[in-house]
Design a protein around this motif. Structure first.
Motif, PDB file in Angstrom:
ATOM      1  N   ASN A  79       0.813  -1.213   0.000  1.00 38.92           N
ATOM      2  CA  ASN A  79       0.000   0.000   0.000  1.00 38.92           C
ATOM      3  C   ASN A  79       0.850   1.267   0.000  1.00 38.92           C
ATOM      4  O   ASN A  79       0.334   2.355  -0.179  1.00 38.92           O
ATOM      5  CB  ASN A  79      -0.919   0.047   1.224  1.00 38.92           C
ATOM      6  CG  ASN A  79      -1.841  -1.135   1.330  1.00 38.92           C
ATOM      7  OD1 ASN A  79      -1.896  -1.778   2.362  1.00 38.92           O
ATOM      8  ND2 ASN A  79      -2.563  -1.440   0.272  1.00 38.92           N
ATOM      9  N   CYS A  80       2.139   1.121   0.213  1.00 39.70           N
ATOM     10  CA  CYS A  80       3.023   2.281   0.351  1.00 39.70           C
ATOM     11  C   CYS A  80       3.690   2.625  -0.965  1.00 39.70           C
ATOM     12  O   CYS A  80       3.755   1.820  -1.888  1.00 39.70           O
ATOM     13  CB  CYS A  80       4.071   1.998   1.426  1.00 39.70           C
ATOM     14  SG  CYS A  80       3.329   1.735   3.054  1.00 39.70           S
ATOM     15  N   ASP A  81       4.196   3.842  -1.022  1.00 38.53           N
ATOM     16  CA  ASP A  81       4.866   4.360  -2.212  1.00 38.53           C
ATOM     17  C   ASP A  81       6.215   3.663  -2.365  1.00 38.53           C
ATOM     18  O   ASP A  81       7.171   3.984  -1.670  1.00 38.53           O
ATOM     19  CB  ASP A  81       5.050   5.867  -2.059  1.00 38.53           C
ATOM     20  CG  ASP A  81       5.602   6.513  -3.298  1.00 38.53           C
ATOM     21  OD1 ASP A  81       5.864   5.811  -4.285  1.00 38.53           O
ATOM     22  OD2 ASP A  81       5.768   7.743  -3.272  1.00 38.53           O
TER      23      ASP A  81
ATOM     24  N   VAL B  90       7.670   3.122  -5.569  1.00 36.76           N
ATOM     25  CA  VAL B  90       8.272   3.388  -6.875  1.00 36.76           C
ATOM     26  C   VAL B  90       9.464   4.333  -6.788  1.00 36.76           C
ATOM     27  O   VAL B  90      10.232   4.447  -7.717  1.00 36.76           O
ATOM     28  CB  VAL B  90       7.235   3.925  -7.895  1.00 36.76           C
ATOM     29  CG1 VAL B  90       6.296   2.835  -8.311  1.00 36.76           C
ATOM     30  CG2 VAL B  90       6.503   5.126  -7.345  1.00 36.76           C
ATOM     31  N   LYS B  91       9.621   5.003  -5.692  1.00 34.81           N
ATOM     32  CA  LYS B  91      10.768   5.886  -5.519  1.00 34.81           C
ATOM     33  C   LYS B  91      12.015   5.042  -5.241  1.00 34.81           C
ATOM     34  O   LYS B  91      11.925   3.919  -4.765  1.00 34.81           O
ATOM     35  CB  LYS B  91      10.520   6.825  -4.336  1.00 34.81           C
ATOM     36  CG  LYS B  91       9.397   7.815  -4.570  1.00 34.81           C
ATOM     37  CD  LYS B  91       9.273   8.725  -3.381  1.00 34.81           C
ATOM     38  CE  LYS B  91       8.199   9.766  -3.621  1.00 34.81           C
ATOM     39  NZ  LYS B  91       8.055  10.664  -2.501  1.00 34.81           N
TER      40      LYS B  91
ATOM     41  N   SER C 101       9.542   4.984   1.234  1.00 38.28           N
ATOM     42  CA  SER C 101       9.115   6.030   2.161  1.00 38.28           C
ATOM     43  C   SER C 101       8.254   5.508   3.299  1.00 38.28           C
ATOM     44  O   SER C 101       8.179   6.119   4.346  1.00 38.28           O
ATOM     45  CB  SER C 101       8.340   7.117   1.404  1.00 38.28           C
ATOM     46  OG  SER C 101       7.085   6.595   0.969  1.00 38.28           O
TER      47      SER C 101
ATOM     48  N   VAL D 152       1.663   5.746   2.595  1.00 40.81           N
ATOM     49  CA  VAL D 152       0.654   5.174   1.710  1.00 40.81           C
ATOM     50  C   VAL D 152       0.558   5.991   0.422  1.00 40.81           C
ATOM     51  O   VAL D 152       0.443   7.220   0.465  1.00 40.81           O
ATOM     52  CB  VAL D 152      -0.720   5.094   2.406  1.00 40.81           C
ATOM     53  CG1 VAL D 152      -1.822   4.706   1.428  1.00 40.81           C
ATOM     54  CG2 VAL D 152      -0.671   4.106   3.557  1.00 40.81           C
ATOM     55  N   TYR D 153       0.612   5.295  -0.694  1.00 41.44           N
ATOM     56  CA  TYR D 153       0.458   5.909  -2.005  1.00 41.44           C
ATOM     57  C   TYR D 153      -0.971   6.432  -2.136  1.00 41.44           C
ATOM     58  O   TYR D 153      -1.929   5.745  -1.770  1.00 41.44           O
ATOM     59  CB  TYR D 153       0.773   4.867  -3.087  1.00 41.44           C
ATOM     60  CG  TYR D 153       0.701   5.388  -4.496  1.00 41.44           C
ATOM     61  CD1 TYR D 153       1.588   6.357  -4.944  1.00 41.44           C
ATOM     62  CD2 TYR D 153      -0.252   4.895  -5.373  1.00 41.44           C
ATOM     63  CE1 TYR D 153       1.525   6.827  -6.240  1.00 41.44           C
ATOM     64  CE2 TYR D 153      -0.322   5.354  -6.676  1.00 41.44           C
ATOM     65  CZ  TYR D 153       0.564   6.321  -7.103  1.00 41.44           C
ATOM     66  OH  TYR D 153       0.495   6.790  -8.383  1.00 41.44           O
ATOM     67  N   HIS D 154      -1.151   7.629  -2.667  1.00 40.50           N
ATOM     68  CA  HIS D 154      -2.457   8.308  -2.651  1.00 40.50           C
ATOM     69  C   HIS D 154      -3.589   7.490  -3.285  1.00 40.50           C
ATOM     70  O   HIS D 154      -4.717   7.496  -2.804  1.00 40.50           O
ATOM     71  CB  HIS D 154      -2.366   9.687  -3.302  1.00 40.50           C
ATOM     72  CG  HIS D 154      -2.186   9.650  -4.776  1.00 40.50           C
ATOM     73  ND1 HIS D 154      -0.965   9.418  -5.379  1.00 40.50           N
ATOM     74  CD2 HIS D 154      -3.078   9.799  -5.783  1.00 40.50           C
ATOM     75  CE1 HIS D 154      -1.114   9.429  -6.685  1.00 40.50           C
ATOM     76  NE2 HIS D 154      -2.380   9.660  -6.968  1.00 40.50           N
TER      77      HIS D 154
ATOM     78  N   ASN E 197      -4.126   4.406  -3.202  1.00 44.49           N
ATOM     79  CA  ASN E 197      -4.587   3.317  -2.338  1.00 44.49           C
ATOM     80  C   ASN E 197      -5.709   3.748  -1.398  1.00 44.49           C
ATOM     81  O   ASN E 197      -6.499   2.921  -0.959  1.00 44.49           O
ATOM     82  CB  ASN E 197      -3.420   2.712  -1.566  1.00 44.49           C
ATOM     83  CG  ASN E 197      -2.587   1.843  -2.479  1.00 44.49           C
ATOM     84  OD1 ASN E 197      -3.105   1.092  -3.294  1.00 44.49           O
ATOM     85  ND2 ASN E 197      -1.273   1.975  -2.371  1.00 44.49           N
TER      86      ASN E 197
ATOM     87  N   PRO F  64      -0.627  11.856   6.012  1.00 40.72           N
ATOM     88  CA  PRO F  64      -0.300  10.552   5.429  1.00 40.72           C
ATOM     89  C   PRO F  64      -0.497   9.404   6.417  1.00 40.72           C
ATOM     90  O   PRO F  64      -0.325   9.577   7.623  1.00 40.72           O
ATOM     91  CB  PRO F  64       1.185  10.693   5.080  1.00 40.72           C
ATOM     92  CG  PRO F  64       1.719  11.640   6.112  1.00 40.72           C
ATOM     93  CD  PRO F  64       0.591  12.622   6.366  1.00 40.72           C
TER      94      PRO F  64
END
Length: 142
Positions: free
Chosen positions: A13-15, A17-18, A22, A25-27, A29, A77
């Motif tokens: 559920n978290c970002d 791709v960076k 981080s 949570v990716y927005h 989701n 977040p």
């Protein structure tokens, strides 16, 4: 009546791709979390969904609910391992649509607020919400 769907935040559920993880949570989701909250809404109200939807199918065959519009406000977040509550309540039931308010919370903190308008569709067109569903949903609308 506020209805709560609890869930835990996991790594997918978290970002991620960076280059650096981080843990936030990716927005997009949050949309998934709120969809689960809306899906659970009738069950949490104590409705026997199978019977309710069978009755609705007789009145209006081939029906679906689709999101017509959604307004989101990201306030804080969520992070990996947080336990979140998705709180859902009806705001208005009109003709062929239902407006729901939703919040994603971590304890007392509101992380995301949403206003969601869901349309009742049958045979490719908006249709009046059948009586059984209307009665159940209006029970909570002041």
């Amino acid at each position: 009546m506020l209805l709560v769907h609890a869930l835990a935040v996991h790594r997918p559920n978290c970002d991620i791709v960076k280059p650096v993880f981080s843990g936030i949570v990716y927005h997009a989701n949050y949309l998934r979390f709120m969809e689960r909250g809306r899906t659970d809404h009738l069950r949490l109200m104590g409705a026997e969904q199978h019977a309710l939807f069978a009755e609705t199918e007789v009145e209006t065959s081939g029906f679906v609910f689709v999101v017509r519009s959604m307004e989101l406000d990201f306030l804080r977040p969520a992070r990996m391992d947080d336990v979140l509550d998705v709180v859902t309540w009806p705001v208005a039931v009109k003709g062929a649509s239902i407006t729901l308010a939703q919040e994603v919370r971590r304890g007392e903190d509101v992380l995301v607020k949403a206003q969601v308008r869901v349309a009742f569709i049958s045979e490719g067109k908006a249709q009046p919400i059948p009586k059984a569903l209307r009665l159940l949903l209006k029970a909570d609308v002041a």
